[in-house]
Design an enzyme around this catalytic site. Structure first.
Site, PDB file in Angstrom:
ATOM      1  N   GLU A  60       0.832  -1.214   0.000  1.00 33.00           N
ATOM      2  CA  GLU A  60       0.000   0.000   0.000  1.00 33.00           C
ATOM      3  C   GLU A  60       0.859   1.254   0.000  1.00 33.00           C
ATOM      4  O   GLU A  60       0.547   2.224  -0.693  1.00 33.00           O
ATOM      5  CB  GLU A  60      -0.957   0.007   1.199  1.00 33.00           C
ATOM      6  CG  GLU A  60      -2.050  -1.048   1.131  1.00 33.00           C
ATOM      7  CD  GLU A  60      -2.956  -0.890  -0.086  1.00 33.00           C
ATOM      8  OE1 GLU A  60      -2.983   0.203  -0.676  1.00 33.00           O
ATOM      9  OE2 GLU A  60      -3.617  -1.872  -0.458  1.00 33.00           O
ATOM     10  N   TYR A 143      -5.968   6.897   3.978  1.00 30.93           N
ATOM     11  CA  TYR A 143      -6.186   5.852   2.972  1.00 30.93           C
ATOM     12  C   TYR A 143      -5.487   4.544   3.362  1.00 30.93           C
ATOM     13  O   TYR A 143      -6.088   3.472   3.371  1.00 30.93           O
ATOM     14  CB  TYR A 143      -5.698   6.291   1.586  1.00 30.93           C
ATOM     15  CG  TYR A 143      -5.524   5.091   0.702  1.00 30.93           C
ATOM     16  CD1 TYR A 143      -6.629   4.458   0.169  1.00 30.93           C
ATOM     17  CD2 TYR A 143      -4.263   4.518   0.509  1.00 30.93           C
ATOM     18  CE1 TYR A 143      -6.500   3.293  -0.570  1.00 30.93           C
ATOM     19  CE2 TYR A 143      -4.122   3.363  -0.234  1.00 30.93           C
ATOM     20  CZ  TYR A 143      -5.245   2.760  -0.770  1.00 30.93           C
ATOM     21  OH  TYR A 143      -5.118   1.599  -1.472  1.00 30.93           O
ATOM     22  N   ASP A 161      -9.704   5.976  -1.934  1.00 28.59           N
ATOM     23  CA  ASP A 161      -8.646   6.582  -2.732  1.00 28.59           C
ATOM     24  C   ASP A 161      -9.303   7.319  -3.896  1.00 28.59           C
ATOM     25  O   ASP A 161     -10.525   7.376  -4.004  1.00 28.59           O
ATOM     26  CB  ASP A 161      -7.628   5.541  -3.207  1.00 28.59           C
ATOM     27  CG  ASP A 161      -8.192   4.650  -4.298  1.00 28.59           C
ATOM     28  OD1 ASP A 161      -9.415   4.655  -4.504  1.00 28.59           O
ATOM     29  OD2 ASP A 161      -7.403   3.950  -4.951  1.00 28.59           O
ATOM     30  N   CYS A 214     -13.263   2.446 -14.857  1.00 27.02           N
ATOM     31  CA  CYS A 214     -13.807   3.790 -14.628  1.00 27.02           C
ATOM     32  C   CYS A 214     -12.650   4.755 -14.400  1.00 27.02           C
ATOM     33  O   CYS A 214     -12.514   5.379 -13.358  1.00 27.02           O
ATOM     34  CB  CYS A 214     -14.752   3.761 -13.428  1.00 27.02           C
ATOM     35  SG  CYS A 214     -15.725   5.267 -13.208  1.00 27.02           S
ATOM     36  N   CYS A 221     -16.804   2.591 -20.495  1.00 22.20           N
ATOM     37  CA  CYS A 221     -18.169   2.351 -20.001  1.00 22.20           C
ATOM     38  C   CYS A 221     -18.807   1.132 -20.681  1.00 22.20           C
ATOM     39  O   CYS A 221     -19.700   0.505 -20.111  1.00 22.20           O
ATOM     40  CB  CYS A 221     -19.034   3.597 -20.198  1.00 22.20           C
ATOM     41  SG  CYS A 221     -18.412   5.051 -19.306  1.00 22.20           S
ATOM     42  N   CYS A 224     -18.225  -1.676 -18.485  1.00 22.58           N
ATOM     43  CA  CYS A 224     -18.454  -1.430 -17.057  1.00 22.58           C
ATOM     44  C   CYS A 224     -19.724  -2.114 -16.563  1.00 22.58           C
ATOM     45  O   CYS A 224     -20.796  -1.942 -17.151  1.00 22.58           O
ATOM     46  CB  CYS A 224     -18.552   0.068 -16.790  1.00 22.58           C
ATOM     47  SG  CYS A 224     -18.766   0.444 -15.039  1.00 22.58           S
ATOM     48  N   CYS A 230     -25.424   3.796 -13.673  1.00 15.18           N
ATOM     49  CA  CYS A 230     -24.542   4.932 -13.423  1.00 15.18           C
ATOM     50  C   CYS A 230     -25.249   6.256 -13.712  1.00 15.18           C
ATOM     51  O   CYS A 230     -25.694   6.518 -14.834  1.00 15.18           O
ATOM     52  CB  CYS A 230     -23.296   4.809 -14.293  1.00 15.18           C
ATOM     53  SG  CYS A 230     -22.108   6.142 -14.042  1.00 15.18           S
TER      54      CYS A 230
END
Length: 350
Positions: A60, A143, A161, A214, A221, A224, A230
């Site tokens: 991370e 985060y 994030d 995204c 899209c 997606c 959406c």
DNA sequence: TGTCCACGTCT
DNA sequence: AAGACGTGGAC
């Protein structure tokens, strides 16, 4: 779609720019994201069931600001050499900085080592479970603390994030981007969207969707799973004229020059660390900071004795600052910040 | 070729 | 609380 009343809303607080969201929509989106993630998650090593909390924390921190492809090889090397916090805490900082390689923001490497020492000394060499204790570690912010709590320990945390914020903003609020600063109100709003179960899959899935589908510039899209759900797509993907894309100045900045200086030190240390002598791994400050016009024949000989990679790294510094005054000042800064140290013969990694 | 981009933490 | 912090790959 469920046929529950769509006027029912979550108990999320009213938040400027962040609408209340019908519970039924939330449930649909949660299911779509979690199912998509189960089929499309990249097989990354830190997602393996046996990945240690420490390995996830390291991943991370490395992934802050840095794409996965660049993180992977360095993460493998780090885990091989320093499988627990105590192992990293015991390493020479020079080894840590060299193993950090060109991930960027080398201060992150030093902070990670400080965090390793804190975990080894104060937490029994175990990465803490609690977000507030994680937050107290150097280099660990909101985060990263949430990500470790969620991904390493399965705690229900609000992992926010930029990817997650963008996905949630588009799907539920029809906005292209979220403003730069993350507010407490937005975190509460996003927290109300985290499911009671499968929250790890939700957190990881929302991040993965933002990273792969995204995306900020060219969202795919057509691929997606949320396209039909959406709000941003339904609104015709409106661009937000208030969003000013920040383009950080880079050419000519101190940051660029500092990076070039650090590369000299890493390269020299890596190639010359064949003896314990200070001299072997030090680079004469003079070779970096003397104005080009003042370089002598002796200097040229000294340069000629160095390997080509080191010479090239030095030339890169000199190209950015032929005058040498900025370089001299930045070396002072690097020493002050613990990224470099002075020796009797010049400058080297700490 | 260069310009743009990523975007968490600390101060 | 706006700005500093590094790098390399995408376009």
């Amino acid at each position: 779609m469920t046929h529950r009343r769509t006027t029912q809303v979550t108990r999320a607080p009213q938040t400027p720019g962040l609408p209340p969201v019908p519970q039924a929509r939330v449930a649909d989106v949660q299911r779509l994201v979690i199912d998509w993630f189960s089929r499309n998650a990249r097989p990354l090593p830190w997602r393996e069931p046996d990945a240690s909390a420490w390995s996830i924390l390291v991943c991370e921190v490395m992934s802050q600001q840095t794409p996965v492809a660049r993180v992977l090889p360095r993460w493998r090397e780090w885990m091989r050499r320093w499988p627990s916090p105590a192992d990293l805490a015991a390493a020479p900082p020079s080894d840590v900085l060299i193993a950090w390689d060109s991930l960027g923001y080398p201060r992150r490497a030093l902070r990670l080592q400080e965090t390793a020492a804190a975990i080894a000394d104060r937490h029994g060499n175990q990465v803490p479970h609690e977000e507030d204790r994680l937050l107290a570690l150097p280099g660990v912010g909101a985060y990263t603390a949430a990500a470790v709590a969620s991904f390493a320990y399965g705690r229900r945390a609000v992992v926010l994030d930029v990817n997650v914020r963008r996905v949630l903003g588009r799907v539920f609020a029809a906005v292209e981007h979220r403003p730069a600063s993350l507010t407490a109100a937005e975190k509460r709003w996003a927290g109300a969207l985290v499911p009671a179960r499968e929250h790890v899959e939700w957190n990881a899935g929302a991040m993965e969707l933002g990273a792969l589908i995204c995306t900020a510039r060219n969202p795919d899209c057509d691929s997606c799973p949320l396209a039909d759900a959406c709000a941003w797509v339904a609104a015709g993907k409106p661009s937000d004229p208030t969003v000013v894309r920040r383009t950080q100045a880079w050419a000519g900045t101190d940051r660029q020059l500092r990076g070039a200086i650090m590369k000299v030190l890493r390269t020299a240390h890596d190639e010359l660390a064949t003896s314990d002598e200070e001299q072997a791994v030090s680079i004469s400050t003079h070779l970096l900071t003397a104005p080009t016009a003042e370089l002598t024949a002796d200097d040229a000989e000294a340069l000629a004795r160095l390997s080509e990679p080191i010479r090239k790294a030095i030339a890169a510094v000199r190209d950015l600052d032929a005058d040498g005054t900025r370089t001299a000042r930045l070396i002072d800064d690097l020493v002050r910040d613990g990224l470099a140290s002075r020796s009797s013969t010049g400058i080297r990694l700490p």
